[in-house]
Write an enzyme that holds these catalytic residues in place. Structure first.
Site, PDB file in Angstrom:
ATOM      1  CG  ASP A   1      43.031  34.810  -5.256  1.00  0.00           C
ATOM      2  OD1 ASP A   1      42.037  35.496  -5.532  1.00  0.00           O
ATOM      3  OD2 ASP A   1      44.060  34.798  -5.950  1.00  0.00           O
TER       4      ASP A   1
ATOM      5  NE  ARG B   1      38.769  30.377 -15.170  1.00  0.00           N
ATOM      6  CZ  ARG B   1      38.424  31.611 -15.442  1.00  0.00           C
ATOM      7  NH1 ARG B   1      37.176  31.992 -15.327  1.00  0.00           N
ATOM      8  NH2 ARG B   1      39.315  32.485 -15.836  1.00  0.00           N
TER       9      ARG B   1
ATOM     10  CB  CYS C   1      35.209  38.353 -14.291  1.00  0.00           C
ATOM     11  SG  CYS C   1      36.027  38.412 -12.730  1.00  0.00           S
TER      12      CYS C   1
ATOM     13  CE  LYS D   1      44.419  30.685 -11.299  1.00  0.00           C
ATOM     14  NZ  LYS D   1      43.560  31.763 -11.695  1.00  0.00           N
ATOM     15  CG  ASN D   2      46.632  33.678 -10.178  1.00  0.00           C
ATOM     16  OD1 ASN D   2      46.028  33.205 -11.157  1.00  0.00           O
ATOM     17  ND2 ASN D   2      46.024  34.029  -9.067  1.00  0.00           N
TER      18      ASN D   2
ATOM     19  NE  ARG E   1      39.514  40.459 -11.762  1.00  0.00           N
ATOM     20  CZ  ARG E   1      40.018  39.233 -11.914  1.00  0.00           C
ATOM     21  NH1 ARG E   1      39.212  38.236 -12.215  1.00  0.00           N
ATOM     22  NH2 ARG E   1      41.299  39.019 -11.780  1.00  0.00           N
ATOM     23  N   PRO E   2      38.521  46.713 -13.575  1.00  0.00           N
ATOM     24  CG  PRO E   2      38.705  48.821 -12.595  1.00  0.00           C
ATOM     25  CD  PRO E   2      38.137  47.448 -12.367  1.00  0.00           C
TER      26      PRO E   2
HETATM   27  C1  EPZ Z   1      45.175  38.797  -9.676  1.00  0.00           C
HETATM   28  O1  EPZ Z   1      44.135  39.441 -10.390  1.00  0.00           O
HETATM   29  C2  EPZ Z   1      44.836  37.332  -9.640  1.00  0.00           C
HETATM   30  N1  EPZ Z   1      44.726  36.848 -10.995  1.00  0.00           N
HETATM   31  C3  EPZ Z   1      43.536  37.110  -8.891  1.00  0.00           C
HETATM   32  O2  EPZ Z   1      43.366  35.712  -8.779  1.00  0.00           O
HETATM   33  C4  EPZ Z   1      43.653  37.726  -7.493  1.00  0.00           C
HETATM   34  O3  EPZ Z   1      42.394  37.632  -6.853  1.00  0.00           O
HETATM   35  C5  EPZ Z   1      44.063  39.194  -7.575  1.00  0.00           C
HETATM   36  O4  EPZ Z   1      45.294  39.308  -8.350  1.00  0.00           O
HETATM   37  C6  EPZ Z   1      44.329  39.839  -6.221  1.00  0.00           C
HETATM   38  O5  EPZ Z   1      45.344  39.145  -5.555  1.00  0.00           O
HETATM   39  C7  EPZ Z   1      45.826  36.555 -11.671  1.00  0.00           C
HETATM   40  O6  EPZ Z   1      46.945  36.674 -11.187  1.00  0.00           O
HETATM   41  C8  EPZ Z   1      45.648  36.016 -13.035  1.00  0.00           C
HETATM   42  P1  EPZ Z   1      44.572  43.165  -9.236  1.00  0.00           P
HETATM   43  P2  EPZ Z   1      44.332  40.914 -10.941  1.00  0.00           P
HETATM   44  O7  EPZ Z   1      44.910  43.911 -10.466  1.00  0.00           O
HETATM   45  O8  EPZ Z   1      45.749  41.109 -11.283  1.00  0.00           O
HETATM   46  C9  EPZ Z   1      41.655  47.000  -8.986  1.00  0.00           C
HETATM   47  C10 EPZ Z   1      42.139  33.676  -8.688  1.00  0.00           C
HETATM   48  O9  EPZ Z   1      41.147  33.219  -8.073  1.00  0.00           O
HETATM   49  N2  EPZ Z   1      42.268  47.413 -10.262  1.00  0.00           N
HETATM   50  O10 EPZ Z   1      45.619  42.968  -8.195  1.00  0.00           O
HETATM   51  O11 EPZ Z   1      43.307  41.156 -11.971  1.00  0.00           O
HETATM   52  C11 EPZ Z   1      40.844  45.717  -9.137  1.00  0.00           C
HETATM   53  O12 EPZ Z   1      39.534  45.981  -9.588  1.00  0.00           O
HETATM   54  C12 EPZ Z   1      42.144  35.115  -9.074  1.00  0.00           C
HETATM   55  O13 EPZ Z   1      43.127  33.004  -9.008  1.00  0.00           O
HETATM   56  C13 EPZ Z   1      41.898  48.605 -10.858  1.00  0.00           C
HETATM   57  O14 EPZ Z   1      41.018  49.329 -10.368  1.00  0.00           O
HETATM   58  O15 EPZ Z   1      43.974  41.741  -9.637  1.00  0.00           O
HETATM   59  C14 EPZ Z   1      40.894  45.181  -7.726  1.00  0.00           C
HETATM   60  O16 EPZ Z   1      39.944  45.830  -6.928  1.00  0.00           O
HETATM   61  C15 EPZ Z   1      40.881  35.780  -9.329  1.00  0.00           C
HETATM   62  N3  EPZ Z   1      42.518  48.987 -12.025  1.00  0.00           N
HETATM   63  C16 EPZ Z   1      42.295  45.593  -7.241  1.00  0.00           C
HETATM   64  O17 EPZ Z   1      42.689  46.660  -8.084  1.00  0.00           O
HETATM   65  C17 EPZ Z   1      43.486  48.235 -12.599  1.00  0.00           C
HETATM   66  O18 EPZ Z   1      44.013  48.635 -13.655  1.00  0.00           O
HETATM   67  C18 EPZ Z   1      43.340  44.492  -7.301  1.00  0.00           C
HETATM   68  O19 EPZ Z   1      43.294  43.851  -8.576  1.00  0.00           O
HETATM   69  C19 EPZ Z   1      43.847  47.020 -12.002  1.00  0.00           C
HETATM   70  C20 EPZ Z   1      43.231  46.644 -10.817  1.00  0.00           C
END
Ligand code: EPZ
Length: 430
Positions: free
Chosen positions: A305, A397, A117, A22-23, A122-123
């Protein structure tokens, strides 16, 4: 509202086929609009998030032709609108991938700012920092991110934290930004590699995906291709833990075992047998499992995840386990629900302390988010008696045919939407 009703206690036994990731698919669908040629995508999972993103893509004017359940043809030559509706971003945060895709192709994009969310705040500051470094002017106007540039250019970008979304979004925009871009501290997740592979098949020049330094030479144009999405390592891992928690024997097929190494290592550590094949893994749990400690980390560490699924399994293991969540601040919302099933779980900050109990008992619980919802289903399958899981819309989802796949492994699980159906299930299972 749909619910799952489960009669627990059956070990899961048999074979299950894993769908496309999915991702990876969410980013790949967005990337597919970056050319005016046609892109054929195979191994697409048929899950709610994907279907919503396809609607968003078609809403901005691209042609979306769903050939069958797992195959879609996309043509972005007819896009008239670079602004994505809030309806879509509200339903799936990942529609923010359209920001990188539209900015790369049209040098402008307008996408509503996703809110917080269920799993944390999630910034997306790192995505925006990357776009700015590539020469875009990025403003927040009336709740939307408006990014535009006369011309993008390559840049050297150091991410402040490892972010899957920021790495992919910046990689998409940079693939059409003249000059060289280097993304340092990049995410190494298999889906980052999958998106880079697709973009390279479309004519991009991306090297190093899968390491923490990605180098991109911008190209003027991308072209059509055919592409098959990698298997979903989180769906696979969920079935691996379902086998473990129910003391089952499951062959999980259509996987890349390398992507599952962190999960496999933990399963072996707690006493499961895991056998690896070329494109399958078999998990056998024949005795009570043992405690362990686990901390979520970016790939190749143990995935966030998969955190609720291991916690549910440890709730039934012998001894005290500690589960530390280091990626998202709000990913233990299932703990109270699990406690209602008899688990001994206490959350302190980003840590859950779990004293394993010999058995869980069925209860009515509510899915707080996608992965936690799947984990509560696992708990229900392992528990004695009847469990009802509410709010399964979260689970839908990201899991294709979840209940059908579980049933094929011997689980007694039904999707129901009325009291009458619940009574019917109870009568049937006795
Ligand atoms: C992806 O989310 C996945 N979603 C998530 O899958 C997964 O949990 C996550 O990666 C971590 O592996 C998709 O691929 C659609 P990140 P993403 O940016 O990209 C912080 C599921 O259940 N951060 O790697 O949004 C953030 O808050 C889901 O399928 C910032 O601070 O995650 C987090 O603490 C839910 N600023 C960390 O980094 C930013 O600009 C990692 O988030 C971006 C992120």
């Amino acid at each position: 509202m749909d619910q799952y009703i489960i009669k627990g206690g059956n070990p899961l036994v048999g074979e299950v086929e894993i769908a496309g990731a999915k991702n990876a698919a969410l980013a790949i669908l967005a990337a597919a609009i970056m050319t005016d040629d046609t892109i054929l995508i195979e191994n697409l999972p048929d899950v709610r998030d994907i279907n919503v993103l396809l609607e968003a893509i078609s809403e901005i004017g691209a042609k979306v032709d769903r050939i069958d359940r797992s195959t879609v043809r996309i043509n972005g030559s007819t896009i008239q609108d670079i602004s994505v509706d809030y309806e879509y971003i509200k339903k799936i945060r990942a529609s923010y991938y359209l920001l990188g895709a539209l900015l790369g192709k049209y040098k402008k994009a307008e996408v509503p700012l996703p809110g917080g969310c269920n799993i944390g705040s999630r910034p997306i500051d790192q995505h925006l920092k990357g776009f700015r470094a590539l020469g875009a002017q990025v403003d927040i106007i009336n709740g939307a991110i408006v990014a535009k540039a006369d011309q993008l250019h390559g840049s050297h970008i150091f991410l402040d934290m490892v972010s899957v979304g920021a790495t992919i979004n910046i990689m998409m925009a940079a693939s059409m930004a003249p000059g060289r871009t280097i993304i340092e501290n990049a995410a190494r997740e298999p889906h980052v590699v999958d998106v880079a592979n697709l973009l390279n098949c479309m004519g991009a020049n991306i090297k190093g995906a899968g390491t923490d330094v990605i180098r991109i030479k911008g190209v003027e144009k991308l072209h059509g291709t055919e592409y098959s999405i990698i298997p979903d390592q989180i769906e696979a891992g969920t079935f691996m833990f379902a086998a473990a928690a129910t003391k089952g024997d499951v062959m999980v097929k259509n996987v890349i075992p390398k992507h599952l190494e962190a999960t496999t290592a933990k399963l072996e550590e707690i006493g499961c047998e895991v056998e690896e094949f070329d494109d399958a893994v078999r998990v056998v749990a024949s005795k009570r499992l043992r405690r362990t400690h686990v901390k979520t980390l970016p790939y190749p560490g143990y995935p966030t995840d998969m955190q609720p699924q291991i916690a549910v399994t440890l709730a039934l293991a012998q001894g005290t386990s500690i589960v530390t969540e280091s990626i998202f601040e709000n990913r233990f919302k299932y703990a109270d629900e699990l406690a209602r099933m008899g688990a001994n779980i206490k959350v302190e900050g980003n840590t859950a302390i779990i004293d394993g109990v010999p058995k869980l008992s069925g209860a009515r619980v509510s899915a707080p988010d996608l992965r936690a919802g799947a984990a509560l289903v696992i708990a229900g399958l392992a528990a004695e008696g009847i469990t009802i899981v509410d709010d399964i819309v979260y689970i839908q989802r990201g899991y294709e045919n979840f209940e059908e796949k579980l049933r094929s492994l011997g689980a007694e699980i039904e999707r129901v939407s009325s009291e009458k159906e619940i009574q019917k299930f109870k009568l049937r299972v006795g």
